[in-house]
Design a protein around this motif. Structure first.
Motif, PDB file in Angstrom:
ATOM      1  N   PHE A  47      43.822  37.920  44.215  1.00 15.35           N
ATOM      2  CA  PHE A  47      43.208  39.238  44.277  1.00 15.35           C
ATOM      3  C   PHE A  47      41.726  39.139  44.631  1.00 15.35           C
ATOM      4  O   PHE A  47      41.211  39.903  45.462  1.00 15.35           O
ATOM      5  CB  PHE A  47      43.412  39.943  42.935  1.00 15.35           C
ATOM      6  N   GLU A  48      41.025  38.163  44.016  1.00 13.50           N
ATOM      7  CA  GLU A  48      39.605  37.971  44.320  1.00 13.50           C
ATOM      8  C   GLU A  48      39.400  37.570  45.775  1.00 13.50           C
ATOM      9  O   GLU A  48      38.479  38.039  46.447  1.00 13.50           O
ATOM     10  CB  GLU A  48      39.015  36.909  43.386  1.00 13.50           C
TER      11      GLU A  48
ATOM     12  N   ILE B 120      39.751  40.607  47.933  1.00 14.68           N
ATOM     13  CA  ILE B 120      38.581  41.474  47.840  1.00 14.68           C
ATOM     14  C   ILE B 120      37.450  40.934  48.719  1.00 14.68           C
ATOM     15  O   ILE B 120      36.749  41.673  49.408  1.00 14.68           O
ATOM     16  CB  ILE B 120      38.137  41.601  46.373  1.00 14.68           C
TER      17      ILE B 120
ATOM     18  N   ILE C 259      35.870  44.491  50.221  1.00 17.76           N
ATOM     19  CA  ILE C 259      35.972  45.640  49.312  1.00 17.76           C
ATOM     20  C   ILE C 259      34.592  45.963  48.756  1.00 17.76           C
ATOM     21  O   ILE C 259      34.188  47.129  48.680  1.00 17.76           O
ATOM     22  CB  ILE C 259      36.968  45.342  48.180  1.00 17.76           C
TER      23      ILE C 259
ATOM     24  N   TYR D  26      31.253  50.180  48.443  1.00 17.56           N
ATOM     25  CA  TYR D  26      32.580  50.015  47.857  1.00 17.56           C
ATOM     26  C   TYR D  26      33.576  50.695  48.792  1.00 17.56           C
ATOM     27  O   TYR D  26      33.527  51.909  48.986  1.00 17.56           O
ATOM     28  CB  TYR D  26      32.595  50.635  46.454  1.00 17.56           C
TER      29      TYR D  26
ATOM     30  N   PRO E 186      37.478  50.699  49.091  1.00 24.38           N
ATOM     31  CA  PRO E 186      38.813  50.284  48.641  1.00 24.38           C
ATOM     32  C   PRO E 186      39.886  50.446  49.703  1.00 24.38           C
ATOM     33  O   PRO E 186      40.933  49.815  49.637  1.00 24.38           O
ATOM     34  CB  PRO E 186      39.081  51.187  47.439  1.00 24.38           C
TER      35      PRO E 186
ATOM     36  N   LEU F  57      41.944  47.463  51.708  1.00 24.76           N
ATOM     37  CA  LEU F  57      43.084  46.672  51.268  1.00 24.76           C
ATOM     38  C   LEU F  57      44.265  46.905  52.201  1.00 24.76           C
ATOM     39  O   LEU F  57      44.537  48.033  52.627  1.00 24.76           O
ATOM     40  CB  LEU F  57      43.483  47.059  49.834  1.00 24.76           C
TER      41      LEU F  57
ATOM     42  N   HIS G 168      39.115  47.479  40.775  1.00 21.47           N
ATOM     43  CA  HIS G 168      38.657  46.328  41.548  1.00 21.47           C
ATOM     44  C   HIS G 168      37.470  45.697  40.826  1.00 21.47           C
ATOM     45  O   HIS G 168      36.618  46.407  40.278  1.00 21.47           O
ATOM     46  CB  HIS G 168      38.263  46.755  42.966  1.00 21.47           C
TER      47      HIS G 168
ATOM     48  N   LYS H 233      32.401  46.891  39.768  1.00 26.09           N
ATOM     49  CA  LYS H 233      33.662  47.531  39.401  1.00 26.09           C
ATOM     50  C   LYS H 233      33.852  48.815  40.202  1.00 26.09           C
ATOM     51  O   LYS H 233      32.894  49.535  40.485  1.00 26.09           O
ATOM     52  CB  LYS H 233      33.689  47.866  37.901  1.00 26.09           C
TER      53      LYS H 233
END
Length: 1530
Positions: free
Chosen positions: A1046-1047, A1050, A1055, A1077, A1079, A1082, A1096, A1115
């Protein structure tokens, strides 16, 4: 000739036209070789002209086509630079001039140490140490090392591997020094290093040799009582605790009464050897013999004791105590006839309990090695023997086999005061037939000798074999002769009739006479005496052989170990020293040796003669006793086998030294003039030129004991040692020339072995007649000290040093030179102090900071006369600071020997000579987050979501231990770095919520950072990808975890983006950073897993170079379509402090917002808690929510109105539960913590808590920031009274160069709507104009008016202003906008105007306003009734109604009473019943509308003037330093 000149070709040479030889050491030679070549077909003559340089050959002829080498030589004789010309003349050519230069320099060598101390080392072992010679010069250095020979003593204990060599420039040379001692001695050798053309150095080698650690397991062996005809054995162990092997030998005959199974041998290191001793008595007497053993130049002894008895004769056993007591008597000389009588009857005195010893006090025999050697080597014919012989040795020479030799008469002299009986021990030897017969016989074998008389014996020799050598030590034992008393006592004991004994001890007492005597059943009395005349033993050597004239003599093959050169330790006159040498017989036949006596009587050999059997050895002890001070080298001759041709020589080398010291410079010491009270120090060398240790004592005259110190004042000087004395001189009188004479006494230290008191000299220990021994030599010397006390001046080459600004924890160094132009030596102290007129005031905190921030190379020390001293001042600020200091240079007294204490400090001599001004500032790159912006989120919300206050507070703190380690994270392993990063302080940067749908606009937040420090600041954001290492293709990275996947996604899909990620900020400057940011980046695969509805997270590190690192958790949350979400700014709120007794609660709004895309409903529940968090069932409604339920549309903001009315003076705790639901179910619980305080009496000096620091205006403009802003973003209306108005003025700017916008405050449904109370809690809030259009590069003034309602409220929140930009490109596709562009163009954005207001919470004032009746909510009532109720409510709650009622209440009261008639005789009094109006009553006129309008007009004109000045650019409202005029609301 002319033809040759035309055809001549130039002579070729390799020498350049200009030649630089470079550096050459003085007196050394530099040679350069060059070539001359003749290319012609005929010979050519050449020669050189030179002066400073030499060329060989300087002339010659070059044959056709030949070459010749010539050498250029440069040999400087002093340090100088030489530039000269060499002229080369070649036939048929013009002279050539060659410029040659060279530099002569002195080579300079240094040693890494001046002393090599080898400590103690076992004789025979070897140890090596290293010393390094360093060539610090620019030239090659040649050196020679020679031993400094101070006397004739040859000490070869130290050896060097190199005694000469060449050291290139800037290089070192390693010398190995080997220490291998051969004699017991303290070796002190000095070596001189001579550098050719340079300096000279000396170094000293010191080592102390020790003997082998050899010892015997027993010093005394008692075989007890042995019946005649029997024998007994005992075991003796000789130990060697050293690392090397050691040879030993017992000096006794193997076939004596006490026989040894071996008398010589070799003991390995850390080992031992066992020896069996057999006792075979031949007579019924006591036996005693002291046997000496020599091992590794050490002498040991063992006393052998035994008693022989038979049925008739049983002697009283001899004990070691008897031996020791008798030897003591001999040494003390108590051997008179009376003493012998006492010893004869001592046992009777013991029986009668009257035994009183004549020898009083504790006493121990002198056990030094010399005394034992003297006793071993004492000749049989010596006058010091108690029983002496007339001969030392008997040599029978040649005697034919089986033939009795002629008798040799031996006279025995009994020198004791008692009669003795002598028993000879005759040994037997086997014949050819195996029969044992004696070879040496003594006649008579037993004989008595009267006291102090002589008796004669005859000794004969009869060999039993032909061509054989015989050698034997014939042993005798002598006992005290007393036949009557001894026999009578023994007979009485055996017959049990001893009447004397019975009378003495009583009836029934039995005696134990010996170990085998009769013992009683009850009491046993040990019948032994402390003193007894022991058995005397002795021996005489005899030799003979049976080699006839025709016999072939044995050929001796002898080896001397360690060598035929025997070195003795140095000693003084009459001192005895001993060395041993081992004679090893390499042949199979015995060797008889006989040493010729030394004609000088300096050396003595023991044994002087003897027999060495084949493949055996003999330990020879040589004594050296010098009689004069000189070096001895004597040849000792040893003849072997009675043949003068067979001889071997032993070279005995010794040195006798006389005590002598040499003082440096004859003892004269010169001190330079110095300041009064300042000590000067010099080293004085004292060389002990002798090989004798000496003690010394220095006595400074009492008059100068406070001004002159020579240390150590007493001590010892080893042989050949150079002692360095520390001489300190402190003048206390000005202008006085000192000349102090100090005597020194040196005394020879006599070795312990020079004490010759011992058994070998009877009576030597007699205290009445002590033994005359040599007294130590005492020498006198004198030091002469010269000095002077004076004064002078000092100055600095600069008056001021300015360090400017230095980073905290960094340092810089500057120098000042202290100049002493006087002839006086000073001791100075440098003192840093703040520059202040009042020097008596001491700020200890400031002094501590100065000491920690400044470092001086020299804080105190000596500055010599006519010299300069550089003082380095290092400034290393440890915190933000600014200094204005003065460095005082103080000349003061320096006497380390002065007394301590306050009395001395008050009398200390102090004089300030000069001073230096120092200015410095310490600062560090201090980072601060100054602003945070978004086009749709308020600054206050972002400030809370990004924890800006906490981050700024942390950035201002010092670094802790983990943060300091993080600065060197590259030195850690990967695991250590991960663990360290987890321990750092972490903060959340929450981007909020975004819908999860394609093409959603990225949320861009602009963070403004500022360098508030005084130096440049370098910063960087480090992402996890910045630390990754690229793996090789063949490497297996392993299976990543879900979190890693996941990291990685990102990071790869961007992201979270940070632009820029690093840079440098100058002091006081700003930098905007974009945080984006996105999102929607993805991919579909991740979205299919449901990640689009997840939060995230990305962990980044904000690193400041040499500053504090912070971990930031980025975040962001995506919300699914049609998902609602209630958001609050924070989870804990603190209500304003509220007085007790209010009739109306204080209203406090809490902002809530639906950040989702679906409508949500909420419902609240309030619970009161105690201090421990437990729920309280309270009956009073202290805290409530005015709107406990409601609904919010997507992106709608509302407020929960908290009503707080405390009843007690205490702190209240509440828990507000908000249940959020959609149309179907509860989707979200929200829990808020509320705290409020009620008070009865407001403290006068109330401590106000630090407010949250939020920017009040835009910090600066940047390309990536917004182009529209307010002059002030925070408007504080202060504390307002009910129904009072307050006015403020702000300016709205358009900084765009080409776009205009439309602003509108009316769109905001949160503040200005008439339908909702919004943030203002019912207050009337107006903005004029509420909307409008603003051209590029222009501004507009906005008037803000807030009229407080009658109900109290306290709030702080945002008022929104919608900005709609003119879009020139009407057709803009959002998908075409690059996500990587520096600035994202927007059509709309929102500005937030933050307003603050607080009602006056005066209880009387608040309660004076009536609570409005609750609204009528009767749905069944008639519409007209409802309308009438609404009208009544509005009338009652109208502010004008309250004004009218308050004005009526303030009208004066008129009193009416009848007039009273005065009585007769009384005067009539007239009273004025008009009530005077107080001036304060005129305040009511301002309640009229006319006056209110007048006030507004005045204030409008005032603000209009300010705005006009701003428009004409006469003032700038953006400057914080300007003062704004606002109306007072008091």
């Amino acid at each position: 000739m002319k033809k040759k000149q035309v055809e001549h070709r130039m002579i070729l040479t390799t020498i350049p036209p200009a030649l630089d030889i470079g550096f050459t050491a003085v007196t050394s030679v530099s040679n350069l070789v060059f070539v001359l070549e003749n290319p012609n077909d005929y010979p050519v003559q050449f020669h050189f002209e030179f002066q400073k340089f030499k060329i060989t050959p300087d002339r010659g002829q070059l044959a056709p086509g030949s070459k010749i080498n010539f050498t250029l030589t440069y040999s400087p004789q002093q340090a100088e630079v030489i530039v000269a010309s060499i002229i080369m003349h070649v036939q048929y050519e013009e002279p050539r001039v060659i410029k040659v230069s060279g530099i002569g320099k002195y080579p300079f060598l240094q040693l890494n140490t001046k002393k090599l101390n080898f400590e103690t080392l076992l004789i025979g072992k070897t140890v090596t140490k290293e010393i390094t010679i360093k060539n610090s010069s620019e030239v090659t250095a040649q050196f020679q090392i020679t031993k400094m020979i101070d006397d004739e003593f040859k000490d070869n204990a130290f050896q060097l591997d190199y005694y000469s060599g060449v050291i290139p420039q800037k290089s070192t040379f390693l010398i190995k020094v080997t220490y291998q001692p051969q004699i017991l001695n303290v070796s002190v050798i000095r070596f001189k290093v001579v550098c050719q053309g340079g300096n000279e150095l000396t170094f000293e080698c010191v080592g102390s040799a020790v003997e082998h650690a050899v010892y015997l397991s027993e010093k005394s062996i008692n075989f007890g009582e042995i019946k005649i005809g029997n024998q007994a054995t005992k075991l003796l162990t000789i130990h060697n605790d050293s690392d090397l092997a050691a040879s030993y030998q017992f000096y006794t005959d193997m076939n004596n009464i006490f026989s040894f199974n071996k008398i010589r041998g070799l003991i390995q290191g850390k080992s031992f050897d066992r020896i069996i001793i057999t006792f075979t008595p031949r007579h019924t007497i006591n036996y005693y013999e002291r046997v000496y053993c020599v091992a590794s130049n050490q002498i040991k002894f063992v006393d052998l004791i035994g008693t022989c008895y038979d049925l008739l004769i049983k002697p009283i056993p001899l004990l070691q105590q008897h031996i020791d007591n008798f030897r003591r008597r001999v040494i003390q000389g108590k051997l008179s006839e009376v003493d012998f009588k006492y010893m004869e009857n001592s046992y009777l005195m013991k029986i009668n309990q009257q035994n009183q010893s004549n020898l009083q006090g504790e006493w121990q025999e002198n056990a030094n090695q010399t005394v034992q050697y003297k006793e071993l080597m004492l000749p049989p014919s010596s006058d010091y023997r108690l029983i002496k012989f007339s001969e030392d040795f008997i040599d029978f020479g040649y005697v034919e086999c089986q033939t009795q030799s002629g008798a040799r008469e031996l006279e025995l002299h009994n020198r004791l005061n008692c009669k003795l009986t002598i028993f000879w021990t005759i040994q037997t030897h086997p014949t050819v037939n195996g029969e044992k017969v004696p070879v040496f016989t003594v006649s008579p074998e037993t004989q008595s000798a009267q006291a102090n008389s002589k008796c004669k014996f005859s000794i004969s020799f009869r060999p039993t074999k032909s061509s054989y050598y015989y050698f034997q030590y014939i042993q005798f034992f002598a006992i005290k002769y007393n036949p009557k008393l001894t026999k009578k006592i023994l007979d009485s004991v055996k017959n049990n009739k001893g009447s004397i004994l019975n009378d003495s001890f009583g009836n029934g007492a039995n005696l134990k006479l010996s170990q085998t005597g009769i013992t009683s059943q009850k009491n046993t009395i040990d019948f032994t005496s402390k003193e007894m005349i022991p058995t005397f033993s002795g021996q005489i050597g005899c030799v003979g052989h049976s080699f006839g004239i025709n016999s072939q003599p044995y050929i001796p093959i002898v080896e001397l170990r360690p060598s035929n050169k025997l070195y003795f330790p140095p000693c003084t006159i009459e001192e005895s020293v001993y060395q041993t040498v081992e004679f090893i017989n390499k042949s199979d036949t015995p060797i008889y040796f006989n040493f010729s006596p030394d004609p000088t009587r300096t050396f003595r050999v023991f044994p002087n003669q003897g027999l060495i059997f084949g493949k055996s050895s003999q330990m020879i002890v040589v004594e050296f006793v010098p009689v004069e001070n000189k070096a001895y080298n004597q040849t000792l001759v040893c003849h072997m086998n009675h043949q003068s041709s067979n001889q071997i020589t032993l070279q005995a080398i010794g040195y006798c030294s006389t005590p002598s010291l040499k003082l440096q410079n004859g003892g004269k010491v010169f001190f330079p003039p110095s300041f009064v009270g300042v000590y000067s120090r010099q080293k004085i060398t004292v060389h002990n030129e002798s090989r004798v240790p000496m003690s010394y004592s220095i006595d400074v005259p009492e008059k100068y004991q406070n001004e002159l110190y020579i240390e150590p004042p007493s001590g010892q000087i080893k042989p050949n040692e150079v002692l360095h004395l520390d001489c300190q001189f402190i003048p206390y009188k000005k202008k006085k020339e000192y000349r102090i004479k100090v005597p020194m006494t040196a005394t020879e230290i006599l070795a312990d072995n020079q004490n010759l008191i011992g058994y070998h000299i009877p009576g030597s220990g007699n205290q009445d007649f002590p033994l005359e021994q040599r007294k130590p030599i005492e020498l006198s010397y004198q030091f002469e000290i010269f000095g002077q006390g004076t004064d002078g001046e000092l100055e600095l080459n600069v008056k001021q040093i300015d360090f400017n600004i230095i980073k905290v924890n960094f340092n810089t160094k500057k120098y000042a030179t202290l100049i002493n132009n006087s002839n006086c030596t000073f001791y100075i102290e440098l003192v840093l102090r703040p520059r202040s007129k009042d020097r008596d005031k001491i700020d200890h905190q400031m002094i501590s900071l100065i000491n920690r921030s400044f470092t001086l190379d020299l804080q105190n020390g000596i500055i010599a006369a006519n010299s300069k001293l550089d003082i380095g001042i290092m400034f290393n600020p440890i915190e933000v600071c600014e200094f204005d200091l003065v460095l005082d240079v103080i000349a003061t007294e320096k006497n380390p020997k002065a007394p301590k204490g306050p009395n001395y400090l008050n009398k200390k001599i102090v004089s300030q000579k000069c001073k230096l001004e120092i200015k410095a500032k310490g600062n560090y790159p201090l980072l601060k987050i100054a602003d945070v912006r978004n086009d749709s989120i308020s600054v206050a919300t972002l400030w809370e979501n990004f924890q800006i206050n906490q981050i700024n507070t942390e950035l201002a703190k010092d670094l802790n231990e983990d943060e300091q380690k993080f600065l060197k994270i590259e030195q850690l392993t990967f695991d250590q770095a991960q663990q360290l990063q987890k321990r750092l302080r972490s903060y959340d940067w929450n981007f909020g919520y975004l819908p999860s749908k394609p093409q959603v606009k990225s949320r861009k937040i602009v963070i403004t950072i500022q360098n508030i420090g005084g130096t440049d600041l370098e910063w960087q954001f480090k992402l996890p990808s910045d630390h990754q290492i690229e793996l090789e293709p063949w490497a297996d990275p392993g299976e990543p975890t879900e979190e890693d996947t996941f990291e990685k996604a990102i990071l790869e899909k961007n992201i979270f983006q940070i632009r820029p990620k690093g840079g440098v900020i100058a002091p006081k400057c700003f930098k905007d950073i974009e945080l984006i940011y996105t999102p929607c980046n993805l991919d579909e695969q991740l979205k299919s897993k449901g990640i689009s509805n997840e939060s995230h997270f990305l962990r980044v590190v904000l690193q400041i170079l040499n500053g504090k690192p912070l971990v930031l958790n980025l975040k962001g949350t995506t919300l699914a379509p049609l998902e609602g979400r209630l958001a609050v700014k924070k989870n804990s709120f603190e209500l304003p402090e509220t007085p007790v007794g209010l009739l109306q609660p204080v209203k406090y709004p809490i902002e809530i917002q639906n950040v989702g895309s679906s409508k949500v409903s909420y419902k609240t529940l309030v619970q009161e808690l105690d201090i421990d968090g437990e729920i309280i069932d309270s009956q009073f409604n202290v805290f409530d929510i005015q709107n406990p339920q409601g609904s919010l549309l997507p992106n709608e903001k509302q407020y929960l109105y908290c009503l707080f009315k405390p009843l007690e003076q205490k702190i209240y705790y509440f828990e507000l539960l908000v249940e959020v639901s959609d149309m179907v179910k509860v989707i979200q619980p929200v829990k808020l913590a509320i705290q409020g305080r009620g008070y009865a009496n407001q403290p006068q000096n109330q401590i106000q808590k630090q407010a949250i620091e939020i920017p009040r205006q835009r910090s600066h403009q940047s390309p990536i920031g917004s182009k529209v802003f307010f002059s002030l973003e925070e408007i504080d209306f202060g504390e307002l009274l009910p129904l009072k108005s307050a006015h403020r003025m702000i300016i709205l700017y358009n900084q765009s160069s080409d776009r205009k916008f439309v602003f509108d405050f009316g769109v905001s449904q949160f503040t200005l709507s008439n339908n909702r109370p919004g943030l203002c809690c019912g207050d009337e809030f107006l903005i004029e104009p509420i909307q409008g259009e603003l051209e590029p590069q222009s501004f507009i003034e906005l008037k803000l008016t807030l009229t407080a309602a009658s109900t109290p409220s306290v709030y702080e929140g945002e008022c929104e202003c919608t900005i709609s930009w003119e879009n020139k490109n009407q057709q803009v596709n959002t998908s075409q906008i690059s996500q990587n562009s520096q600035a994202i163009t927007v059509d709309k954005e929102t500005l937030f105007l933050r307003i603050k207001k607080k009602s006056s919470l005066n209880v009387e004032l608040v309660n004076s306003f009536k609570q409005p009746p609750p609204p009528i909510h009767n749905a069944m009532a008639h519409p007209f009734q409802q309308l009438l109720g609404q009208i009544i409510t509005e009338v009652l709650t109208d502010s004008h109604t309250d004004q009218i009622l308050r004005a009526l209440d303030q009208q004066p009261i008129i009193l009416y009473q009848p007039e009273q008639q005065p009585k007769e005789g009384e005067d009539r009094q007239v009273e004025d019943l008009t009530i005077p109006r107080d001036y304060k009553d005129y305040k009511t006129m301002f309640l009229e509308d006319e006056f209110i309008e007048l006030t507004d007009l005045i204030m409008e004109n005032t603000f209009f003037n300010i705005i006009q000045e701003t428009t004409r650019k006469e003032c700038d409202l953006l400057r914080i330093s300007k003062t704004f005029v606002t109306p007072a609301n008091k």
